[in-house]
Design an enzyme around this catalytic site. Structure first.
Site, mmCIF file in Angstrom:
data_model
loop_
_atom_site.group_PDB
_atom_site.id
_atom_site.type_symbol
_atom_site.label_atom_id
_atom_site.label_comp_id
_atom_site.label_asym_id
_atom_site.label_seq_id
_atom_site.Cartn_x
_atom_site.Cartn_y
_atom_site.Cartn_z
ATOM 1 N N TYR A 154 -17.931 16.300 -14.070
ATOM 2 C CA TYR A 154 -18.373 14.905 -14.233
ATOM 3 C C TYR A 154 -19.386 14.542 -13.140
ATOM 4 O O TYR A 154 -19.197 14.873 -11.973
ATOM 5 C CB TYR A 154 -17.141 13.983 -14.192
ATOM 6 C CG TYR A 154 -17.482 12.524 -14.011
ATOM 7 C CD1 TYR A 154 -18.354 11.884 -14.895
ATOM 8 C CD2 TYR A 154 -16.955 11.781 -12.963
ATOM 9 C CE1 TYR A 154 -18.684 10.553 -14.725
ATOM 10 C CE2 TYR A 154 -17.274 10.448 -12.792
ATOM 11 C CZ TYR A 154 -18.145 9.833 -13.671
ATOM 12 O OH TYR A 154 -18.472 8.520 -13.496
ATOM 13 N N ASP A 183 -9.067 18.398 -13.650
ATOM 14 C CA ASP A 183 -9.269 17.066 -14.203
ATOM 15 C C ASP A 183 -8.851 17.143 -15.664
ATOM 16 O O ASP A 183 -9.509 17.781 -16.474
ATOM 17 C CB ASP A 183 -10.750 16.678 -14.064
ATOM 18 C CG ASP A 183 -11.008 15.268 -14.534
ATOM 19 O OD1 ASP A 183 -10.274 14.789 -15.426
ATOM 20 O OD2 ASP A 183 -11.959 14.636 -14.029
ATOM 21 N N LYS A 233 -9.596 6.175 -19.090
ATOM 22 C CA LYS A 233 -9.934 6.738 -20.388
ATOM 23 C C LYS A 233 -8.717 6.695 -21.327
ATOM 24 O O LYS A 233 -8.200 5.627 -21.565
ATOM 25 C CB LYS A 233 -10.494 8.151 -20.185
ATOM 26 C CG LYS A 233 -11.577 8.216 -19.081
ATOM 27 C CD LYS A 233 -12.817 7.424 -19.402
ATOM 28 C CE LYS A 233 -13.620 6.886 -18.225
ATOM 29 N NZ LYS A 233 -13.783 7.678 -17.037
ATOM 30 N N ARG A 246 0.840 -1.199 0.000
ATOM 31 C CA ARG A 246 0.000 0.000 0.000
ATOM 32 C C ARG A 246 0.870 1.241 0.000
ATOM 33 O O ARG A 246 0.570 2.235 -0.648
ATOM 34 C CB ARG A 246 -0.963 -0.026 1.194
ATOM 35 C CG ARG A 246 -1.859 1.173 1.288
ATOM 36 C CD ARG A 246 -3.134 0.920 2.086
ATOM 37 N NE ARG A 246 -2.966 0.101 3.260
ATOM 38 C CZ ARG A 246 -2.395 0.501 4.411
ATOM 39 N NH1 ARG A 246 -1.944 1.717 4.544
ATOM 40 N NH2 ARG A 246 -2.296 -0.331 5.431
#
Lengths: 384, 378
Positions: free
Chosen positions: A98, A170, A195, A46
């Site tokens: 978004y 973004d 994306k 992690r």
């Protein structure tokens, strides 16, 4: 070094132990300490993993920041970034953000005491007006999703400097191929790497790049403590996707331009949104602050009925949520990406019931236009 | 069906098209809609993914809950569950718990107006003292990490019901093979799937199981909105690991029991923490099917810790636990480093404490390795 070269040669392309031409997938959750007293570079996955490090370093270099962070999804990246703030803090956010970001802000972070004003960030005056005493950051998406409104990035940075605010963007639609917000002064760049960066509809991922060391150190703590980190295999898939990012973006953008121009000529199409069209209100600004117009074209067929008929007739693009893949994807924002936004707010932002969003893939553009043409039942004969 | 059979059969007969016994890894991020409003049930991978679904259904069944959720790490699972709470809410938490949970609570969630009281949950009067009008949940680890204290889950549950609190249990140490907290009244069960469920030190993962429709829907909303979901390949690796969970757990605890006995009589060891030797042995036997594969021990001389760790040949000095390979951890500087020294020592996580995750090597080899390391240079 030019961008295309940097994608392939950035120090993360060769495994230093074996010379292997691809970074191995380190599917280990923990690391042995060879020297008890000295903490090694890697301790627990992690906190850090060599494959993830390679990806994080690559995106940091491509976005010209000091540190990169990989997340389980774009929303995991955004959620973690919002936790940089504290109760009572206020954010100014692009109004047509978004839908998932809107949902997280209005239903989760609001409960934790983070306040938000949604404004039209393409209007700098409106942005400045929205700033309050407790405002801590301005968050933008440009071009916006799905109607591609362009926000002046330098203008935002100027306002932010004046009021000592953090700037968050973004950059999913543009990718570092076309737009480098950090070079314009932005503090935090976020990607849904699902994306264009992944580019193959096969990885769910988010990336964050931070400009300054201090903020990066603070963000690293959140990344490790909250633990929404990206799986190792997925890191490797993103590294693989990145290698073709430039060629994919160029090809898709070229096709998108042609499709937008063609759509504009069709009487069945009420309006076309693409910054590459000279009549788009953000066209000049986009040319100034980015080096391309991207692969997403939105267009309005006037009604829900017409949009549905079109989708049912279309054969080549996938009808699905998401975007930025080798395959063209057609979405219906009103019921997909922006379904979590109330109808009246949605329509205020131009996300009408007739609006469709096309993410142009790598199919031959003639095949795409032929397909769109038959689906529109266009009265005009098809020609390029 | 016995749990061994449920575990082995995870995902089989679910792939209807080819009959593949092993469920495929669906890497797709998005799913084609046959028509508008006609979803196959899958739209976008963050919301649901067929491979992740198999894992989520399996853990829900194993834990006897209503819904399962797979997250990118154990901490991501805890973070998602904490999304249920709002500013001002208060939680009562096990006194000694994983340092990462402590860090999330104290360094991040307190900033958002949540508050936490850490109490020794073995004593009901401590719980009564900690509760107030804003208390919303009790967060339990049992046995606790690293001191292996056993908490009576039905006692906590009775209390939670009476005061309308959520009863959350981190079941990482026991797994559903040994303990099913929902049977004892828990509302939410959490796992670091990185540990026994994955079992091979190769996957980072977290799991959530919820009881009740309303709670399941709330967590489902948070899981999708926050987006800290598990990747399909890691979901598949977890499924693969879980198929051998029963065998591994049996071997882990058989080895752990023998090593605990061995360490108890070792001249260099001061104290061994393993539920068999605790005052709560009966509670453990009531609520669990075994004692698990984790043990901690205090060496007599703290200054020898470094040399003991260096001398170990077989047992790796690393964070984490629950894998086939044995791992030894020094909580003071590793898993519990984020807990302030004063608090750490008060709860008993002192500088002489080592935590051992007993693997499935031959127990004699493990015993030999520990013996030579403990004796070496003394």
């Amino acid at each position: 070094m030019r961008f295309e070269t940097k994608l392939l040669h950035n120090g993360n392309e060769v495994d230093e132990h074996t010379g292997a031409a691809s970074i191995p997938i380190y599917q280990a959750s923990t690391y042995h300490r060879f020297q008890v007293e000295a903490q090694g570079e890697f301790e627990y996955a992690r906190g850090g993993n060599p494959t993830r490090n390679a990806l994080e370093d690559t995106i940091a270099k491509l976005e010209q920041g000091t540190a990169g962070f990989a997340f389980a999804s774009g929303m995991a990246a955004i959620s973690t970034a919002f936790l940089l703030f504290s109760p009572g803090d206020h954010l100014v956010v692009s109004q047509d953000v978004y839908g998932g970001t809107y949902r997280a802000l209005t239903s989760i972070f609001s409960r934790l005491g983070i306040e938000v004003s949604f404004v039209d960030t393409t209007n700098l005056h409106e942005v400045e007006q929205a700033i309050q005493k407790n405002t801590k950051a301005i968050c933008v998406e440009t071009p916006s999703n799905p109607i591609l409104k362009v926000t002046d990035l330098k203008g935002i940075v100027q306002i932010a400097k004046q009021y000592h605010l953090k700037t968050i963007i973004d950059n999913t639609f543009m990718t570092p191929v076309y737009q480098n917000p950090i070079s314009l002064g932005f503090d935090i760049v976020i990607h849904s790497a699902t994306k264009f960066i992944g580019g193959h509809s096969d990885v769910l991922a988010g990336l964050v790049v931070i400009k300054d060391r201090g903020l990066a150190a603070q963000f690293r703590q959140l990344h490790v403590a909250l633990g929404a980190v990206l799986g190792v295999q997925d890191c490797w898939l993103l590294l693989r996707g990145l290698k073709t990012l430039h060629t994919r973006m160029i090809t898709s953008t070229r096709s998108a331009q042609k499709i937008a121009e063609w759509l504009q000529e069709q009487p069945e199409v009420k309006s076309v949104y693409y910054t590459g069209l000279p009549n788009h209100p953000g066209h000049h600004l986009q040319e100034k602050q980015a080096s391309g117009h991207g692969a997403v074209v939105s267009f309005d067929l006037g009604s829900r009925k017409k949009a549905f008929e079109f989708m049912n007739r279309l054969t080549l693009p996938l009808v699905a949520v998401s975007l930025g893949a080798v395959e063209s994807i057609l979405s219906y924002p009103a019921q997909m990406s922006h379904a979590s936004m109330p109808k009246e707010i949605r329509e205020q932002h131009g996300i009408t019931d007739g609006l469709l969003r096309l993410s142009v893939g790598l199919e031959h553009v003639e095949d795409l236009i032929k397909d769109i043409s038959q689906a529109l039942q266009s009265r005009k004969t098809y020609s390029l | 069906m016995h749990i061994e059979s449920v575990l082995t059969q995870i995902g089989s007969k679910k792939e209807k098209k080819t009959g593949a016994i092993n469920y495929p890894v669906y890497f797709a991020t998005t799913y084609e809609h046959v028509g508008l409003g006609e979803s196959t049930g899958y739209d976008y991978s963050r919301t649901s993914n067929p491979t992740r679904d198999v894992l989520e259904d399996a853990i829900a069944e194993l834990e006897e809950g209503d819904a399962g959720f797979a997250c990118s790490s154990g901490m991501a699972a805890i973070q998602t569950v904490l999304g249920l709470f709002s500013r001002g809410d208060h939680l009562i938490v096990s006194l000694d718990l994983y340092g990462g949970s402590y860090r999330l609570f104290e360094q991040i969630m307190t900033r958002f107006g949540l508050s936490f009281t850490y109490v020794d949950l073995r004593d009901p009067s401590n719980v009564v003292q900690a509760i107030h009008s804003k208390t919303r949940a009790i967060f339990v680890e049992t046995p606790t990490n690293p001191l292996m204290r056993v908490i009576d889950l039905s006692m906590i549950s009775e209390f939670a019901q009476k005061h309308n609190l959520l009863h959350i249990v981190d079941n990482t140490f026991m797994t559903p093979y040994l303990q099913k907290p929902i049977r004892w009244g828990a509302d939410i069960v959490l796992h670091s799937g990185t540990k026994y469920l994955g079992g091979h030190n190769d996957v980072l993962a977290g799991l959530i199981v919820t009881k009740g429709t309303e709670l399941s829907e709330k967590v489902s909303f948070l899981h999708n909105s926050i987006g800290a979901v598990l990747s399909p390949l890691d979901a598949w690796l977890l499924i693969r690991g879980m198929k051998t969970l029963a065998l591994r757990m049996e071997k882990h605890q058989e080895n752990a029991y023998q090593l605990a006995e061995f360490l108890r009589s070792h001249p260099e060891v001061d104290q061994v923490f393993y539920p068999v030797f605790s005052g709560e042995k009966d509670i453990q036997q009531k609520q669990a099917q075994g004692f698990g594969g984790m043990l901690s021990f205090r060496v007599k001389e703290g200054r020898r810790i470094a040399s003991i760790l260096e001398r170990l040949q077989l047992i790796a000095f690393a964070e984490s636990l629950g894998g086939v390979e044995s791992l030894i951890t020094y909580p003071a500087t590793q898993t519990h480093a984020d807990i302030p020294e004063k608090v750490r020592k008060e709860i008993g996580v002192c500088d002489r404490l080592l935590r051992l995750s007993v693997g499935i090597e031959h127990v004699e080899d493990l015993q030999k390795d520990l013996d030579q390391a403990l004796k070496g240079g003394s």
